[in-house]
Design an enzyme around this catalytic site. Structure first.
Site, PDB file in Angstrom:
ATOM      1  N   GLY A  17       0.782  -1.068  -0.063  1.00 25.45           N
ATOM      2  CA  GLY A  17       0.006   0.204  -0.080  1.00 25.45           C
ATOM      3  C   GLY A  17       0.786   1.470  -0.058  1.00 25.45           C
ATOM      4  N   LEU A  19       0.191   3.661  -2.105  1.00 22.39           N
ATOM      5  CA  LEU A  19       0.578   3.332  -3.519  1.00 22.39           C
ATOM      6  C   LEU A  19       1.150   4.701  -4.097  1.00 22.39           C
ATOM      7  CD1 LEU A  19      -2.664   1.721  -4.895  1.00 22.39           C
ATOM      8  CD2 LEU A  19      -0.646   0.523  -4.247  1.00 22.39           C
ATOM      9  N   HIS A  20       2.375   4.435  -5.153  1.00 23.34           N
ATOM     10  CA  HIS A  20       2.908   5.504  -5.837  1.00 23.34           C
ATOM     11  C   HIS A  20       3.155   5.073  -7.157  1.00 23.34           C
ATOM     12  CE1 HIS A  20       6.398   2.500  -5.755  1.00 23.34           C
ATOM     13  NE2 HIS A  20       6.169   2.607  -4.504  1.00 23.34           N
ATOM     14  N   HIS A  23       4.026   1.143  -8.041  1.00 18.75           N
ATOM     15  CA  HIS A  23       2.790   0.297  -7.961  1.00 18.75           C
ATOM     16  C   HIS A  23       1.891   0.553  -9.313  1.00 18.75           C
ATOM     17  CE1 HIS A  23       3.732   1.001  -3.580  1.00 18.75           C
ATOM     18  NE2 HIS A  23       3.997  -0.149  -3.911  1.00 18.75           N
ATOM     19  N   GLN A 139      13.885  -9.992  -4.664  1.00 21.66           N
ATOM     20  CA  GLN A 139      12.526 -10.548  -4.251  1.00 21.66           C
ATOM     21  C   GLN A 139      11.945 -10.979  -5.266  1.00 21.66           C
ATOM     22  OE1 GLN A 139       9.455  -8.393  -1.674  1.00 21.66           O
ATOM     23  NE2 GLN A 139       8.636  -7.580  -3.500  1.00 21.66           N
ATOM     24  N   VAL A 162      10.407   2.211 -11.485  1.00 24.95           N
ATOM     25  CA  VAL A 162      10.179   3.493 -11.920  1.00 24.95           C
ATOM     26  C   VAL A 162      10.776   4.701 -10.965  1.00 24.95           C
ATOM     27  CG1 VAL A 162       8.020   5.118 -11.597  1.00 24.95           C
ATOM     28  CG2 VAL A 162       7.685   2.834 -12.676  1.00 24.95           C
ATOM     29  N   SER A 172       7.761   4.034  -1.401  1.00 25.50           N
ATOM     30  CA  SER A 172       6.804   4.298  -0.189  1.00 25.50           C
ATOM     31  C   SER A 172       7.642   5.150   1.152  1.00 25.50           C
ATOM     32  CB  SER A 172       5.732   3.244   0.650  1.00 25.50           C
ATOM     33  OG  SER A 172       5.359   2.535  -0.394  1.00 25.50           O
ATOM     34  N   ARG A 173       8.757   4.377   1.264  1.00 23.97           N
ATOM     35  CA  ARG A 173       9.818   4.726   2.359  1.00 23.97           C
ATOM     36  C   ARG A 173      10.324   6.298   2.303  1.00 23.97           C
ATOM     37  NH1 ARG A 173      10.895  -0.967   2.811  1.00 23.97           N
ATOM     38  NH2 ARG A 173      10.510  -1.552   4.760  1.00 23.97           N
TER      39      ARG A 173
HETATM   40  P1  AMP Z   1       5.965  -2.836  -1.742  1.00 26.46           P
HETATM   41  O1  AMP Z   1       4.408  -1.856  -1.610  1.00 26.46           O
HETATM   42  O2  AMP Z   1       7.093  -1.730  -1.693  1.00 26.46           O
HETATM   43  O3  AMP Z   1       5.989  -3.868  -1.173  1.00 26.46           O
HETATM   44  O4  AMP Z   1       5.924  -3.055  -3.461  1.00 26.46           O
HETATM   45  C1  AMP Z   1       4.898  -3.702  -3.990  1.00 26.46           C
HETATM   46  C2  AMP Z   1       5.589  -4.047  -5.231  1.00 26.46           C
HETATM   47  O5  AMP Z   1       5.920  -2.762  -6.009  1.00 26.46           O
HETATM   48  C3  AMP Z   1       6.824  -4.959  -5.473  1.00 26.46           C
HETATM   49  O6  AMP Z   1       6.638  -5.795  -6.430  1.00 26.46           O
HETATM   50  C4  AMP Z   1       7.789  -3.753  -5.715  1.00 26.46           C
HETATM   51  O7  AMP Z   1       8.888  -4.318  -6.330  1.00 26.46           O
HETATM   52  C5  AMP Z   1       7.168  -2.834  -6.808  1.00 26.46           C
HETATM   53  N1  AMP Z   1       7.785  -1.651  -6.684  1.00 26.46           N
HETATM   54  C6  AMP Z   1       7.880  -0.987  -5.468  1.00 26.46           C
HETATM   55  N2  AMP Z   1       8.558   0.382  -5.823  1.00 26.46           N
HETATM   56  C7  AMP Z   1       8.763   0.363  -7.243  1.00 26.46           C
HETATM   57  C8  AMP Z   1       9.294   1.107  -8.114  1.00 26.46           C
HETATM   58  N3  AMP Z   1       9.907   2.274  -7.981  1.00 26.46           N
HETATM   59  N4  AMP Z   1       9.196   0.703  -9.528  1.00 26.46           N
HETATM   60  C9  AMP Z   1       8.773  -0.516 -10.120  1.00 26.46           C
HETATM   61  N5  AMP Z   1       8.062  -1.313  -9.002  1.00 26.46           N
HETATM   62  C10 AMP Z   1       8.262  -1.081  -7.617  1.00 26.46           C
END
Ligand code: AMP
Length: 267
Positions: A17, A19-20, A23, A139, A162, A172-173
């Site tokens: 969540g 979301l950016h 995502h 991951q 991205v 998100s961090r």
């Molecule tokens: P998270 O919510 O951080 O667990 O991420 C969920 C999914 O979004 C994971 O598959 C991440 O690798 C992907 N994700 C997070 N940040 C990015 C980004 N900047 N570009 C592409 N995918 C991302």
């Protein structure tokens, strides 16, 4: 879900969540590969270690719903802890060798939490395809291994990272960075790009590339480097020299925030 299974191609994007645009790109990619798109939002406690940022992990579920609706997500699944880890819960999925290095070295049990929750989510959603981001390349590779090893009938797709306009990988961090930290954070990608250019110009020795990356990152002395590594993209084993495909990955802390980034080079 039961009525859809086997009739429509189900695409799935698991997230924590807040979301950016990273995502959102995964969701678009997922929609292009499927007929029904499922998003999950769950800040999975079992992938955070003691003292990590579980409590301050950003959350905004109303905003997430608005963004998901805007992207045309068909189903948004938000499990709760009592459903995912009921009392007496004791079953874990572990991918052994691939989780030992890189982020696994400094975050013991992190990947055990990730693979367990993703296996559970796959069992619930039963997707045909699931999309993960290259930003978390280890991951994605660990999950691809789990799916092969456990005969899970789901295709794993890795979508590109991205970035913000200044190169910082969207995360998100990033919200938890102070303004000066935010200004320094793009050094991680700058270092990786510099390394990429050197590889394109013929430098393939890791002992020559490593100090270049380290010195660029350390232009901000507040960075605490966790690792800077060059590994093969199959077994994630360290490479002395880049001959085919390599993952060059970095993790570093700025204050309370741990940032990761990587590039994949193919010779
Ligand atoms: P998270 O919510 O951080 O667990 O991420 C969920 C999914 O979004 C994971 O598959 C991440 O690798 C992907 N994700 C997070 N940040 C990015 C980004 N900047 N570009 C592409 N995918 C991302």
């Amino acid at each position: 879900m039961r009525q859809l299974r086997g009739k429509k191609r189900i695409g799935f994007v698991p997230t924590m969540g807040y979301l950016h645009k990273g995502h959102l790109q995964l969701l678009r990619h997922c929609k292009s590969l499927s007929q029904v798109s499922v998003l999950s939002i769950y800040v999975n406690p079992s992938q955070f270690g003691p003292g990590e940022d579980f409590d301050i992990y950003p959350r905004d579920i109303d905003r997430d719903h608005r963004l998901a609706r805007h992207e045309g997500v068909d189903i948004c699944f938000q499990p709760i802890d009592a459903e995912m880890y009921p009392p007496a819960y004791q079953t874990w999925v572990t991918v052994e060798q691939l989780t030992r290095g890189l982020c696994g070295a400094s975050r013991p049990n992190h990947f055990r939490g990730v693979t367990t929750v993703v296996a559970k989510l796959f069992n619930i959603v039963q997707p045909d395809v699931a999309v993960f981001g290259q930003k978390d390349a280890q991951q994605a590779l660990v999950i691809r291994r789990m799916v092969q090893d456990l005969n899970m009938p789901v295709e794993i797709v890795m979508a590109p990272t991205v970035r913000e306009a200044d190169g910082l990988a969207v995360s998100s961090r990033n919200k938890n960075l102070t303004a000066p930290q935010r200004r320094s954070a793009p050094l991680l990608y700058k270092a990786l790009q510099d390394c990429h250019h050197r590889i394109e110009n013929g430098e393939t020795e890791w002992r020559k590339l490593y100090p270049v990356i380290r010195d660029i990152i350390m232009q901000e002395p507040a960075f605490q480097i966790d690792y800077i590594e060059c590994v093969d993209t199959q077994h994630l084993q360290p490479l002395q020299r880049i001959t085919t495909s390599a993952l060059i990955a970095v993790a570093a802390r700025l204050g309370k925030v741990r940032l990761i980034d990587n590039i994949i080079v193919d010779l």
